[in-house]
Write an enzyme that holds these catalytic residues in place. Structure first.
Site, PDB file in Angstrom:
ATOM      1  N   ALA A  17       0.850  -1.195   0.000  1.00 48.38           N
ATOM      2  CA  ALA A  17       0.000   0.000   0.000  1.00 48.38           C
ATOM      3  C   ALA A  17       0.885   1.244   0.000  1.00 48.38           C
ATOM      4  O   ALA A  17       2.041   1.190   0.418  1.00 48.38           O
ATOM      5  CB  ALA A  17      -0.883  -0.016   1.245  1.00 48.38           C
ATOM      6  N   GLY A  42       1.066  -5.025   1.298  1.00 52.98           N
ATOM      7  CA  GLY A  42      -0.102  -5.235   0.451  1.00 52.98           C
ATOM      8  C   GLY A  42       0.240  -5.955  -0.853  1.00 52.98           C
ATOM      9  O   GLY A  42      -0.623  -6.622  -1.433  1.00 52.98           O
ATOM     10  N   GLU A  87       0.072  -9.462   0.068  1.00 55.35           N
ATOM     11  CA  GLU A  87      -1.337  -9.788   0.369  1.00 55.35           C
ATOM     12  C   GLU A  87      -2.126  -9.973  -0.926  1.00 55.35           C
ATOM     13  O   GLU A  87      -2.969 -10.867  -1.038  1.00 55.35           O
ATOM     14  CB  GLU A  87      -1.946  -8.681   1.240  1.00 55.35           C
ATOM     15  CG  GLU A  87      -1.280  -8.627   2.612  1.00 55.35           C
ATOM     16  CD  GLU A  87      -1.768  -7.477   3.461  1.00 55.35           C
ATOM     17  OE1 GLU A  87      -1.458  -6.318   3.123  1.00 55.35           O
ATOM     18  OE2 GLU A  87      -2.462  -7.727   4.457  1.00 55.35           O
ATOM     19  N   GLU A 125       4.831  -4.701   7.713  1.00 56.04           N
ATOM     20  CA  GLU A 125       4.013  -3.607   8.265  1.00 56.04           C
ATOM     21  C   GLU A 125       4.378  -3.254   9.705  1.00 56.04           C
ATOM     22  O   GLU A 125       4.282  -2.099  10.116  1.00 56.04           O
ATOM     23  CB  GLU A 125       2.523  -3.974   8.192  1.00 56.04           C
ATOM     24  CG  GLU A 125       1.910  -3.839   6.803  1.00 56.04           C
ATOM     25  CD  GLU A 125       2.088  -5.068   5.935  1.00 56.04           C
ATOM     26  OE1 GLU A 125       2.923  -5.934   6.274  1.00 56.04           O
ATOM     27  OE2 GLU A 125       1.382  -5.167   4.916  1.00 56.04           O
TER      28      GLU A 125
HETATM   29  C1  3H9 Z   1       0.890  -1.954   3.611  1.00 49.32           C
HETATM   30  O1  3H9 Z   1       1.100  -2.552   2.600  1.00 49.32           O
HETATM   31  C2  3H9 Z   1      -0.400  -2.012   4.362  1.00 49.32           C
HETATM   32  C3  3H9 Z   1      -1.306  -3.120   3.953  1.00 49.32           C
HETATM   33  O2  3H9 Z   1      -1.009  -4.290   4.692  1.00 49.32           O
HETATM   34  C4  3H9 Z   1      -2.745  -2.811   4.273  1.00 49.32           C
HETATM   35  C5  3H9 Z   1      -3.425  -1.782   3.457  1.00 49.32           C
HETATM   36  C6  3H9 Z   1      -4.872  -1.643   3.768  1.00 49.32           C
HETATM   37  N1  3H9 Z   1       4.556   3.527  -0.116  1.00 49.32           N
HETATM   38  O3  3H9 Z   1      13.395   2.487  -0.176  1.00 49.32           O
HETATM   39  P1  3H9 Z   1      13.683   3.138  -1.471  1.00 49.32           P
HETATM   40  C7  3H9 Z   1       9.108   4.996  -1.959  1.00 49.32           C
HETATM   41  S1  3H9 Z   1       2.058  -0.921   4.294  1.00 49.32           S
HETATM   42  C8  3H9 Z   1       4.961   4.715  -0.547  1.00 49.32           C
HETATM   43  O4  3H9 Z   1      14.561   4.334  -1.494  1.00 49.32           O
HETATM   44  P2  3H9 Z   1      14.951   0.693  -2.356  1.00 49.32           P
HETATM   45  C9  3H9 Z   1      10.201   5.541  -1.066  1.00 49.32           C
HETATM   46  O5  3H9 Z   1       9.687   6.478  -0.173  1.00 49.32           O
HETATM   47  C10 3H9 Z   1       3.424  -1.024   3.192  1.00 49.32           C
HETATM   48  N2  3H9 Z   1       6.213   4.969  -0.978  1.00 49.32           N
HETATM   49  O6  3H9 Z   1      14.187   2.080  -2.584  1.00 49.32           O
HETATM   50  C11 3H9 Z   1      11.140   6.138  -2.095  1.00 49.32           C
HETATM   51  O7  3H9 Z   1      10.581   7.364  -2.497  1.00 49.32           O
HETATM   52  P3  3H9 Z   1      11.512   8.578  -2.994  1.00 49.32           P
HETATM   53  C12 3H9 Z   1       4.238  -2.224   3.433  1.00 49.32           C
HETATM   54  C13 3H9 Z   1       7.062   3.963  -0.973  1.00 49.32           C
HETATM   55  O8  3H9 Z   1      15.115   0.131  -3.697  1.00 49.32           O
HETATM   56  C14 3H9 Z   1      11.033   5.168  -3.265  1.00 49.32           C
HETATM   57  O9  3H9 Z   1       9.799   4.488  -3.079  1.00 49.32           O
HETATM   58  N3  3H9 Z   1       5.419  -2.190   2.626  1.00 49.32           N
HETATM   59  C15 3H9 Z   1       6.714   2.682  -0.525  1.00 49.32           C
HETATM   60  O10 3H9 Z   1      16.119   0.887  -1.471  1.00 49.32           O
HETATM   61  C16 3H9 Z   1      12.145   4.165  -3.336  1.00 49.32           C
HETATM   62  O11 3H9 Z   1      12.252   3.510  -2.079  1.00 49.32           O
HETATM   63  C17 3H9 Z   1       6.609  -1.776   3.094  1.00 49.32           C
HETATM   64  O12 3H9 Z   1       6.761  -1.467   4.244  1.00 49.32           O
HETATM   65  C18 3H9 Z   1       5.387   2.482  -0.084  1.00 49.32           C
HETATM   66  N4  3H9 Z   1       4.946   1.280   0.340  1.00 49.32           N
HETATM   67  O13 3H9 Z   1      13.915  -0.219  -1.514  1.00 49.32           O
HETATM   68  C19 3H9 Z   1       7.724  -1.716   2.092  1.00 49.32           C
HETATM   69  N5  3H9 Z   1       7.794   1.861  -0.619  1.00 49.32           N
HETATM   70  O14 3H9 Z   1      12.152   8.101  -4.239  1.00 49.32           O
HETATM   71  C20 3H9 Z   1       8.410  -0.392   2.171  1.00 49.32           C
HETATM   72  C21 3H9 Z   1       8.785   2.623  -1.127  1.00 49.32           C
HETATM   73  O15 3H9 Z   1      10.550   9.691  -3.172  1.00 49.32           O
HETATM   74  N6  3H9 Z   1       9.406  -0.199   1.166  1.00 49.32           N
HETATM   75  N7  3H9 Z   1       8.358   3.880  -1.345  1.00 49.32           N
HETATM   76  O16 3H9 Z   1      12.478   8.819  -1.867  1.00 49.32           O
HETATM   77  C22 3H9 Z   1      10.639  -0.765   1.211  1.00 49.32           C
HETATM   78  O17 3H9 Z   1      10.948  -1.576   2.049  1.00 49.32           O
HETATM   79  C23 3H9 Z   1      11.631  -0.333   0.173  1.00 49.32           C
HETATM   80  O18 3H9 Z   1      11.241   0.926  -0.312  1.00 49.32           O
HETATM   81  C24 3H9 Z   1      11.824  -1.300  -1.025  1.00 49.32           C
HETATM   82  C25 3H9 Z   1      12.719  -0.615  -2.097  1.00 49.32           C
HETATM   83  C26 3H9 Z   1      12.482  -2.582  -0.533  1.00 49.32           C
HETATM   84  C27 3H9 Z   1      10.492  -1.601  -1.667  1.00 49.32           C
END
Ligand code: 3H9
Length: 702
Positions: free
Chosen positions: A62, A103, A106, A126
């Site tokens: 998400a 998500g 999921e 999460e």
């Molecule tokens: C969820 O899913 C809730 C659900 O269970 C329920 C819903 C009802 N959203 O980390 P990076 C952005 S909660 C928005 O530098 P990498 C990040 O801010 C979610 N933005 O790259 C950055 O922006 P910017 C659960 C996001 O390659 C850019 O993407 N998921 C999100 O080192 C690049 O990110 C997580 O907790 C997001 N979900 O790592 C995963 N994710 O370029 C969170 C990333 O403007 N994300 N951005 O600075 C990560 O762990 C890492 O970003 C990932 C990539 C491994 C994906």
């Protein structure tokens, strides 16, 4: 630009999620996705659906930004999309490349089949955002892999790679290259060997060999294993409740319980704080006004000094695959360093984290020598010698004469002037500070200290290097103590003042720990060394000296901290391997005696005031540093404190915490404590502002 594309191939609808950079399942994307799923379900010419991601990945879940916005009744979320998939009679296949997180996973779990690339990571992280998986993850993952395993994965926010995911039964097929992913998914979609396979219809097993009767016990044990709700464990307890619901309730009821718990968490203070930490971390390398520059390649490193710091830094380079030469002429230090390196890699072997052969190779990539000539082909040299300007200048003059012109020179000093060191070299533009924290191979924080001549390319190289070394790098200007230590001096002084009034160091530490620090200020002083603090206090009494002579007396008594088994506390080898602080009445008497000499009268202080003094000392200094431009953003300070000093992440870091308790309140207390308030703190307080809305150069933004 559409966020979701479709294409039909022989009765299979391919849905591509295209929301760069990580295909987050935002409200906007879900708004497009939902009707596409509904349409595919209603389309008689469609037998199956393949869901894949553009941008070389499936989805990171998400959109975290959406949690702060209130959805309207028309808003579609990933939950609606998943519900539509669940209702559909078509075969759904998830074609997963690289990331299926939150998500994203999921969504994949709602499909009937999952095929992935070999480099795929699957996880429900999460909890790290103070949330629980809220789109069916807490109900489907236990059904897919067993409740206990699922709970463990979700409580740790642990990602699993494709081989482990296959072993757990989460994946049906793994392809060796992304080029083959779609074909494999289409094949499964066409054959659908087992027909519809809704995970929701499976029964929940607790785990291998665990009988269903043990559920209550497993749940109660899980609650005991996580921190209390008010100590960073709120999301963990709710997550356990949700998994308990998966065991006890029919799927639809469990889903409803999960949704309610998720909404509760999304509005909770710890989740706001953790989401702030997530985004603050991603802001760090964005330096306003810095011209873009290509980082220099770093293929070889040199470290000067084989002490604790130098050894830790060398291990860090080796672990990141960068061969390193450590230069030191002190045989005893080198011998000790070699043993540390050996012990460190052997420990990894024992823990099963690497093979003997890998450990041997890593060990070989760290060479020890006393010859400065060995650094001639290094791309970066990190100095980690004794904290003395004269010694450091001598080292850098020597290094500068030998290192190749493109080589970046860095000092690991924690307080000394970077520009003064750069001045003895002919390359001040290639000079900067790289301040690692002890132990350097473990602590995630790296302060990058920008000298007045440091070039954009050198800074870009340092940030790239930080990423390669898997450190969280924060930029600081060249000011005494940089960000972290400059603030810790005020924190330590606040703690000392409390002890001078007669509050025992143990009580002060207890309050800090209750707040969520892994250790209190006095135990931290003992760990870093009373002699180290004494040297700093001598060099800069204006910033690092308290009102009494306690620290001089401790040094005289050779109570230098943990290393001498006595400092503010005493230590005993039989108690916590000599690392567990034991209260020492002798030190309490010493505080009383020195306080009396300094004319400080004892007073009683409640726990709330103890916490306020500790936390507000950090906030007030942080506000000074922001105004002085030492730190770029409040979030940068927060990251320094969360990653370098153990500030509880569920409070978001000191500056976030200031907003949590109210900047005005912090300001009023700082004034009441008789401290000089930072003008920025005062200005924000007067305008009812927050640090979250503060932007550099503007007093209050918006
Ligand atoms: C969820 O899913 C809730 C659900 O269970 C329920 C819903 C009802 N959203 O980390 P990076 C952005 S909660 C928005 O530098 P990498 C990040 O801010 C979610 N933005 O790259 C950055 O922006 P910017 C659960 C996001 O390659 C850019 O993407 N998921 C999100 O080192 C690049 O990110 C997580 O907790 C997001 N979900 O790592 C995963 N994710 O370029 C969170 C990333 O403007 N994300 N951005 O600075 C990560 O762990 C890492 O970003 C990932 C990539 C491994 C994906």
């Amino acid at each position: 630009m559409a966020l979701v594309h479709t294409e039909d191939r022989d009765g299979v609808r391919i849905i591509t999620l295209d929301n760069p950079p990580v295909n987050s399942l935002s409200f906007a994307l879900s708004g497009e996705f939902y009707p596409i799923v509904e349409a595919a379900s209603a389309d008689e010419s469609i037998r199956a659906v393949v869901i894949k991601g553009a941008n070389r990945q499936f989805s990171a879940g998400a959109d975290i930004n959406d949690f702060a916005t209130e959805p309207t009744p028309e808003t579609k979320t990933v939950r609606d999309v998943i519900a539509a998939i669940e209702r559909s009679d078509k075969i759904f296949v998830a074609a997963i490349e690289k990331n299926a997180l939150g998500g994203g996973l999921e969504l994949a779990l709602a499909c009937d089949y999952r095929v992935a690339t070999a480099d795929t990571k699957l996880g429900l992280p999460e909890i790290k955002l103070g949330l629980l998986p809220g789109a069916g993850g807490t109900q489907r993952l236990p059904r897919a892999i067993g409740a206990q395993d699922a709970l463990d994965m979700m409580l740790k926010g642990r990602n699993v790679k494709s081989d482990e995911a296959t072993a757990k039964g989460l994946l049906d097929e793994v392809v060796d290259s992304p080029e083959h992913l779609l074909d494999a998914a289409l094949k499964i979609a066409n054959a659908a060997p087992l027909g519809k396979r809704r995970i929701s219809q499976r029964r929940v097993e607790l785990g291998k060999g665990i009988s269903a009767q043990a559920a209550a016990f497993v749940v109660s044990q899980a609650h005991k294993m996580v921190p209390a709700e008010d100590a960073g464990g709120l999301a963990a307890h709710k997550l356990i409740d949700a998994v308990e619901a998966s065991v006890e309730l029919p799927f639809a009821y469990g889903l409803a319980r999960e949704a309610r718990l998720f909404e509760e968490l999304a509005r909770s203070a710890p989740s706001f704080a953790l989401r702030h930490v997530f985004f603050a971390e991603r802001e760090l390398s964005k330096i306003p006004g810095l011209p873009a520059a290509e980082p220099l390649p770093i293929a070889k490193a040199a470290v000067i000094g084989a002490g604790t710091m130098g050894t830790g830094i060398a291990i860090t380079f080796a672990q990141a695959g960068i061969p390193v030469v450590v230069i030191d002429s002190n045989d005893a230090a080198v011998e000790k360093a070699k043993q540390t390196v050996f012990g460190m890699f052997m420990y990894q072997v024992q823990k099963g984290r690497m093979t003997q052969e890998e450990a041997w190779k890593l060990g070989q990539s760290i060479q020890f020598t006393e010859e400065y000539g060995e650094l001639a082909d290094a791309d970066v040299v990190v100095e980690a010698v004794f904290e003395s300007m004269d010694v450091k200048k001598e080292v850098f003059a020597k290094v500068d004469a030998i290192a190749k012109p493109s080589c970046v020179l860095a000092s690991n000093t924690s307080t000394l002037d970077i520009d003064a060191m750069a001045s003895v070299t002919k390359r001040p533009e290639r000079f900067l500070g790289l301040h690692f924290f002890v132990p350097a191979n473990i602590m995630p924080l790296l302060e990058i200290v920008r000298g007045k001549a440091t070039s954009p390319q050198t800074l870009a190289t340092a940030f790239k290097l930080g990423k390669t070394l898997r450190k969280t790098a924060v930029l600081s200007t060249n000011a005494f103590g940089f960000i972290g230590n400059r603030m810790v001096f005020d924190y330590a002084k606040a703690a000392g003042e409390l002890a001078e009034w007669g509050v025992s160091p143990m009580r002060v530490d207890k309050v800090a720990k209750k707040f969520g620090f892994p250790m209190g200020p006095f135990a931290m002083g003992d760990l870093s060394g009373i002699d180290v603090a004494w040297h700093i206090a001598k060099a800069r009494p204006d910033v690092a000296r308290g009102k009494t002579n306690v620290i001089d007396r401790l040094v005289e008594m050779k109570r230098l901290g943990q290393k001498t088994m006595a400092g503010y506390f005493k230590y005993d080898k039989s108690v916590g391997k000599g690392r567990e602080p034991i209260a020492d009445p002798e030190v309490e008497a010493l505080f009383a005696e020195e306080a009396m000499k300094a004319g400080i009268a004892p007073r009683t202080v409640d726990d709330r005031e103890i916490l306020e003094r500790l936390a507000f000392a950090l906030i007030n200094r942080g506000a000074f540093l922001l105004e002085e431009g030492v730190a770029l953003r409040p979030g940068d300070i927060d990251i320094v404190y969360v990653y370098g000093y153990g500030f509880p992440p569920h409070h978001g870091g000191p500056m976030w915490y200031a907003d949590e308790v109210g900047v005005k309140h912090v300001y009023e207390r700082v004034v009441a404590f008789g401290w000089e308030p930072a003008p920025l703190l005062k200005a924000l307080a007067e305008k009812n502002g927050t640090f979250a809305n503060y932007k550099q150069g503007e007093l209050i933004h918006a």
